[in-house]
Structures are given as C-alpha cells and as structure tokens.
Write a protein that holds these residues in place. Structure first.
Motif, PDB file in Angstrom:
ATOM      1  N   GLN A  27       0.827  -1.205   0.000  1.00 47.21           N
ATOM      2  CA  GLN A  27       0.000   0.000   0.000  1.00 47.21           C
ATOM      3  C   GLN A  27       0.863   1.258   0.000  1.00 47.21           C
ATOM      4  O   GLN A  27       0.550   2.241   0.656  1.00 47.21           O
ATOM      5  N   LYS A  67      -8.565  10.482   7.362  1.00 45.11           N
ATOM      6  CA  LYS A  67      -9.808   9.710   7.283  1.00 45.11           C
ATOM      7  C   LYS A  67     -10.065   9.270   5.841  1.00 45.11           C
ATOM      8  O   LYS A  67     -10.422   8.120   5.593  1.00 45.11           O
ATOM      9  N   SER A  70      -7.789   6.490   4.981  1.00 45.23           N
ATOM     10  CA  SER A  70      -8.170   5.211   5.594  1.00 45.23           C
ATOM     11  C   SER A  70      -9.186   4.482   4.714  1.00 45.23           C
ATOM     12  O   SER A  70      -9.210   3.257   4.679  1.00 45.23           O
ATOM     13  N   GLY A  71     -10.002   5.245   3.985  1.00 44.81           N
ATOM     14  CA  GLY A  71     -10.968   4.643   3.073  1.00 44.81           C
ATOM     15  C   GLY A  71     -10.316   3.992   1.866  1.00 44.81           C
ATOM     16  O   GLY A  71     -10.922   3.141   1.218  1.00 44.81           O
ATOM     17  N   LYS A  72      -9.076   4.366   1.564  1.00 46.17           N
ATOM     18  CA  LYS A  72      -8.350   3.788   0.436  1.00 46.17           C
ATOM     19  C   LYS A  72      -7.483   2.601   0.857  1.00 46.17           C
ATOM     20  O   LYS A  72      -6.908   1.932   0.012  1.00 46.17           O
ATOM     21  N   ALA A  73      -7.351   2.383   2.149  1.00 46.56           N
ATOM     22  CA  ALA A  73      -6.420   1.386   2.665  1.00 46.56           C
ATOM     23  C   ALA A  73      -7.157   0.123   3.102  1.00 46.56           C
ATOM     24  O   ALA A  73      -8.386   0.089   3.175  1.00 46.56           O
ATOM     25  N   ASP A  74      -6.361  -0.894   3.406  1.00 46.53           N
ATOM     26  CA  ASP A  74      -6.897  -2.158   3.889  1.00 46.53           C
ATOM     27  C   ASP A  74      -6.168  -2.570   5.164  1.00 46.53           C
ATOM     28  O   ASP A  74      -5.069  -2.113   5.440  1.00 46.53           O
ATOM     29  N   LYS A  78      -5.462   0.582   7.275  1.00 45.82           N
ATOM     30  CA  LYS A  78      -6.773   1.230   7.411  1.00 45.82           C
ATOM     31  C   LYS A  78      -7.046   1.581   8.873  1.00 45.82           C
ATOM     32  O   LYS A  78      -7.459   2.695   9.190  1.00 45.82           O
ATOM     33  N   ALA A  82      -7.264   5.378  10.427  1.00 48.73           N
ATOM     34  CA  ALA A  82      -8.511   5.773  11.091  1.00 48.73           C
ATOM     35  C   ALA A  82      -8.223   6.234  12.520  1.00 48.73           C
ATOM     36  O   ALA A  82      -8.793   7.226  12.991  1.00 48.73           O
TER      37      ALA A  82
END
Length: 123
Positions: A27, A67, A70-74, A78, A82
């Motif tokens: 990532q 934030k 965090s929506g693009k991560a896993d 993530k 967050a």
C-alpha cells in the motif's frame, strides 16, 4: 501558545519520520499520501504561528485527509489511519482551557501510538 504549536510540530515531524522510514509493502501509494499529508500539515502549522484558529483548521484538515486515506487502505493500514484521523480530529487548542497542556500530552501519546501503528502497517 508557542509550546502548543511547537509540540504539535514535533508530533507531526515524528509521524513524518516514521512514515518515511516505513513506507513500503503493498500500500505504498497510501503511505506516500499520508507522508505528504503530514508534510503539508507541518507547513500549515508553521504558517499559522500565533493563529490558533489557523492551527486548529490545519489540524482538522489533516484529520480529514487521514480519514479519506483510511478509506483507500486495507487491514492494519486502514485501522492505523482511522486511529490517527480520530486522534488529530479530536484535538482543538483552546487557550482559555486550563487543562490544555494536559490535553496536549494526552494527544501526543495517542498520536505517537497511532503513528507507530501506521509505520508498522506501512512497512
């Protein structure tokens, strides 16, 4: 006021160093964006010297960027992003608050922990 601003700058610089050293893994793009967000924050915080509203705005902007990232991560990344977004988003400087120094210390601890989690997730 300078102590608060300088402390925030130190916390952001610490996060930036951790991210720079740890960026890697699957990532990388998200980690690089997080690094850029902290670099931008450091610049904005420095420019807001003497301007509490400006510093609070910069801090809120950083929280929003984290934030969004965090929506693009896993996975762990993530969760770490967050957590950082929550930490930075919950911090507001109010010079009329006699507990401001204690809140800064607590915030610094939370931000440091979240930064370590982010560095681990990015490695």
């Amino acid at each position: 006021m300078n102590i608060l601003r300088n402390s925030l700058a130190v916390i952001a610089a610490s996060a930036l160093l951790s991210l720079t050293a740890a960026c890697g893994g699957g990532q990388t793009a998200v980690c690089e964006e997080a690094t850029k967000a902290f670099t931008d924050y450091s610049t904005k915080a420095a420019a807001a010297a003497g301007d509490i509203k400006g510093l609070n705005t910069a801090t809120g902007d950083l929280a929003a960027q984290l934030k969004d990232l965090s929506g693009k991560a896993d996975g762990d990344l993530k969760v770490a992003l967050a957590g950082m977004a929550d930490s930075w988003g919950s911090f507001k400087i109010d010079l009329k608050d006699p507990a401001a120094a204690a809140k800064l210390s607590e915030f610094g601890q939370k931000a440091t922990q979240a930064t370590q989690e982010l560095a681990s997730a990015c490695s």
